[in-house]
Design a protein around this motif. Structure first.
Motif, PDB file in Angstrom:
ATOM      1  N   LYS A  86      -3.382 -41.580 -44.483  1.00  0.00           N
ATOM      2  CA  LYS A  86      -2.011 -42.290 -44.060  1.00  0.00           C
ATOM      3  C   LYS A  86      -0.993 -41.272 -43.112  1.00  0.00           C
ATOM      4  CE  LYS A  86       0.738 -43.420 -47.578  1.00  0.00           C
ATOM      5  NZ  LYS A  86       1.005 -43.565 -49.072  1.00  0.00           N
ATOM      6  N   LEU A  87      -1.287 -40.109 -43.207  1.00  0.00           N
ATOM      7  CA  LEU A  87      -0.534 -39.084 -42.525  1.00  0.00           C
ATOM      8  C   LEU A  87      -0.975 -39.372 -40.942  1.00  0.00           C
ATOM      9  CD1 LEU A  87       1.138 -36.031 -42.649  1.00  0.00           C
ATOM     10  CD2 LEU A  87      -0.691 -35.757 -41.647  1.00  0.00           C
ATOM     11  N   THR A  88      -2.362 -39.160 -40.706  1.00  0.00           N
ATOM     12  CA  THR A  88      -2.700 -39.469 -39.485  1.00  0.00           C
ATOM     13  C   THR A  88      -2.213 -40.964 -38.837  1.00  0.00           C
ATOM     14  OG1 THR A  88      -4.503 -38.149 -40.054  1.00  0.00           O
ATOM     15  CG2 THR A  88      -4.819 -39.641 -37.863  1.00  0.00           C
ATOM     16  N   THR A  89      -2.303 -41.909 -39.735  1.00  0.00           N
ATOM     17  CA  THR A  89      -1.992 -43.391 -39.411  1.00  0.00           C
ATOM     18  C   THR A  89      -0.306 -43.270 -38.901  1.00  0.00           C
ATOM     19  OG1 THR A  89      -3.564 -44.086 -40.894  1.00  0.00           O
ATOM     20  CG2 THR A  89      -1.821 -45.654 -40.013  1.00  0.00           C
ATOM     21  N   GLU A  90       0.413 -42.688 -39.793  1.00  0.00           N
ATOM     22  CA  GLU A  90       1.754 -42.589 -39.535  1.00  0.00           C
ATOM     23  C   GLU A  90       2.172 -41.853 -38.312  1.00  0.00           C
ATOM     24  OE1 GLU A  90       4.291 -41.948 -43.150  1.00  0.00           O
ATOM     25  OE2 GLU A  90       5.476 -40.587 -41.803  1.00  0.00           O
ATOM     26  N   TRP A  91       1.379 -40.725 -38.151  1.00  0.00           N
ATOM     27  CA  TRP A  91       1.729 -39.815 -36.959  1.00  0.00           C
ATOM     28  C   TRP A  91       1.459 -40.847 -35.788  1.00  0.00           C
ATOM     29  CZ3 TRP A  91      -0.804 -37.977 -32.655  1.00  0.00           C
ATOM     30  CH2 TRP A  91      -0.278 -37.033 -32.035  1.00  0.00           C
ATOM     31  N   LEU A  92       0.320 -41.415 -35.720  1.00  0.00           N
ATOM     32  CA  LEU A  92      -0.030 -42.394 -34.427  1.00  0.00           C
ATOM     33  C   LEU A  92       0.999 -43.561 -34.226  1.00  0.00           C
ATOM     34  CD1 LEU A  92      -4.122 -42.432 -34.728  1.00  0.00           C
ATOM     35  CD2 LEU A  92      -2.705 -41.511 -32.930  1.00  0.00           C
ATOM     36  N   LEU A  93       1.311 -44.123 -35.446  1.00  0.00           N
ATOM     37  CA  LEU A  93       2.326 -45.343 -35.121  1.00  0.00           C
ATOM     38  C   LEU A  93       3.667 -44.552 -34.966  1.00  0.00           C
ATOM     39  CD1 LEU A  93       1.575 -47.360 -38.183  1.00  0.00           C
ATOM     40  CD2 LEU A  93       0.717 -47.778 -35.684  1.00  0.00           C
ATOM     41  N   ASN A  94       3.913 -43.634 -35.201  1.00  0.00           N
ATOM     42  CA  ASN A  94       5.400 -42.954 -34.769  1.00  0.00           C
ATOM     43  C   ASN A  94       5.272 -42.854 -33.136  1.00  0.00           C
ATOM     44  OD1 ASN A  94       6.705 -42.925 -37.175  1.00  0.00           O
ATOM     45  ND2 ASN A  94       6.689 -40.363 -37.486  1.00  0.00           N
ATOM     46  N   GLN A  95       4.061 -42.344 -32.632  1.00  0.00           N
ATOM     47  CA  GLN A  95       3.972 -42.065 -31.220  1.00  0.00           C
ATOM     48  C   GLN A  95       3.849 -43.119 -30.302  1.00  0.00           C
ATOM     49  OE1 GLN A  95       3.741 -38.332 -30.533  1.00  0.00           O
ATOM     50  NE2 GLN A  95       3.956 -38.073 -32.684  1.00  0.00           N
TER      51      GLN A  95
HETATM   52  C1  LIG Z   1       7.246 -40.582 -38.682  1.00  0.00           C
HETATM   53  O1  LIG Z   1       8.776 -40.699 -38.097  1.00  0.00           O
HETATM   54  C2  LIG Z   1       9.516 -40.725 -39.229  1.00  0.00           C
HETATM   55  C3  LIG Z   1      11.153 -41.216 -38.817  1.00  0.00           C
HETATM   56  O2  LIG Z   1      11.263 -40.567 -37.545  1.00  0.00           O
HETATM   57  C4  LIG Z   1       9.539 -39.566 -39.900  1.00  0.00           C
HETATM   58  O3  LIG Z   1      10.367 -39.253 -40.910  1.00  0.00           O
HETATM   59  C5  LIG Z   1       8.117 -39.025 -40.179  1.00  0.00           C
HETATM   60  O4  LIG Z   1       8.051 -37.819 -40.605  1.00  0.00           O
HETATM   61  C6  LIG Z   1       7.236 -39.109 -39.078  1.00  0.00           C
HETATM   62  N1  LIG Z   1       5.798 -39.026 -39.717  1.00  0.00           N
HETATM   63  C7  LIG Z   1       4.780 -38.283 -39.151  1.00  0.00           C
HETATM   64  C8  LIG Z   1       3.605 -37.996 -39.914  1.00  0.00           C
HETATM   65  O5  LIG Z   1       5.070 -37.865 -38.040  1.00  0.00           O
END
Ligand SMILES: *[C@@H]1O[C@H](CO)[C@@H](O)[C@H](O)[C@H]1NC(C)=O
Ligand SMILES: CC(=O)N[C@H]1CO[C@H](CO)[C@@H](O)[C@@H]1O
Length: 300
Positions: A21-30
């Motif tokens: 989930k963390l990796t997915t979230e990181w990628l979707l954030n980028q």
């Molecule tokens: C993704 O972005 C959110 C909102 O900016 C932030 O709170 C979160 O820590 C980020 N997650 C990762 C895994 O970078």
């Protein structure tokens, strides 16, 4: 914490659901891209991503939890982009059991794709032809596979099962989507590829050595049409978590089945045809992605 393990260790705790989930979230954030299609490009087919526009590239070493390529000069990249409006993600370079990765490292990207919202995955690879009717340069649609390492317990789904991905005892009888196989055959026919398009059974061996003649003969008897050192773990994990799978394999050599056969191949010819067909394979994948996109538009 990233702990590197070897394939020889029984490894059941490579990644937790939270890691994925963390990796997915990181990628979707980028990235702004939200791909529905993922493509795993084998070495030599990395150019597949060139067809994409609005590209965004991440080196594996920069992605949290991602395995890092051990082979010098083989830097792996995850490329997001659009093909004919369809958002895609391409893996340039993938991980092999023979490099010392555990199978959960090999298959980690597949689960990330699933969590990102990918629905279909296209796996390409080079393999050795076993079926005597095959020729170097043939493109084989994978109809089914034989998981030889899996028979020996080298299986990516060994260990505790996470129901959030899939069921404990998944069916593999229909791992390669019939719809995608039909669609890719149609597209290949339209592109006039019929003379070198095949369909067959891919067998995975762990490698790194190539098959002995006795082993190759055994594979022929077992019903294998081609043999390679990858693809099956990724497909198994993809099917487990409900992705639609298409596998395409470029026959880059014919496996020797005969002790007395003289090696008469002209290596320049072989290299030339493989290069040409690799380009045609890329075109096929690009066309297929466009077609999938049109279908999506029509059904939505
Ligand atoms: C993704 O972005 C959110 C909102 O900016 C932030 O709170 C979160 O820590 C980020 N997650 C990762 C895994 O970078
Ligand atoms: C990335 C890649 O090409 N993987 C493998 C595909 O199959 C061939 C043939 O067995 C291997 O040599 C490759 O390493």
């Amino acid at each position: 914490v990233h702990v590197r393990k070897t394939a020889c260790q029984i490894d059941i705790t490579c990644c937790s659901f939270e890691d994925y989930k963390l990796t997915t979230e990181w990628l979707l954030n980028q990235t702004r891209h939200r791909p529905k299609v993922a493509v795993i490009c084998s070495s030599g087919l990395g150019l597949l991503a060139d067809a994409a526009s609005n590209k965004q590239t991440f080196r594996y070493q920069d992605i949290p939890n991602f395995p890092v390529s051990t082979a010098p000069g083989h830097e792996g990249c995850l490329v997001f982009g659009t093909v004919d409006g369809a958002a895609c993600v391409f893996m340039q370079g993938h991980f092999h059991l023979y490099e010392g990765y555990s199978l959960c490292q090999v298959t980690l990207p597949v689960r990330i794709f699933k969590l990102m919202g990918v629905e279909s995955i296209i796996v390409t690879n080079a393999s050795g032809g076993i079926c005597p009717d095959f020729k170097v340069g043939d493109i084989m649609i994978i109809k089914d596979h034989i998981n030889l390492p899996g028979f020996a317990g080298q299986h990516p789904l060994c260990g505790p099962n996470d129901e959030r991905f899939g069921t404990r005892f998944p069916s593999m009888s229909d791992a390669y989507s019939k719809d995608l196989r039909r669609l890719v055959s149609e597209v290949a026919c339209e592109l006039d590829y019929s003379s070198f398009l095949r369909e067959g059974v891919y067998c995975m061996v762990s490698g790194p050595n190539f098959e002995t003649i006795a082993e190759a003969r055994m594979l022929l008897v077992l019903g294998c049409d081609s043999v390679g050192m990858s693809t099956v773990p990724e497909v198994t994990v993809a099917k487990h978590c409900g992705l639609r799978v298409l596998g395409l394999s470029l026959i880059t050599n014919m496996v020797s089945l005969d002790y007395s056969r003289e090696e008469k191949v002209n290596h320049d010819d072989v290299l030339h045809i493989c290069k040409t067909r690799a380009k045609l394979l890329q075109k096929l994948v690009t066309e297929l992605i466009c077609r999938l996109q049109q279908q999506n538009i029509n059904t939505n």
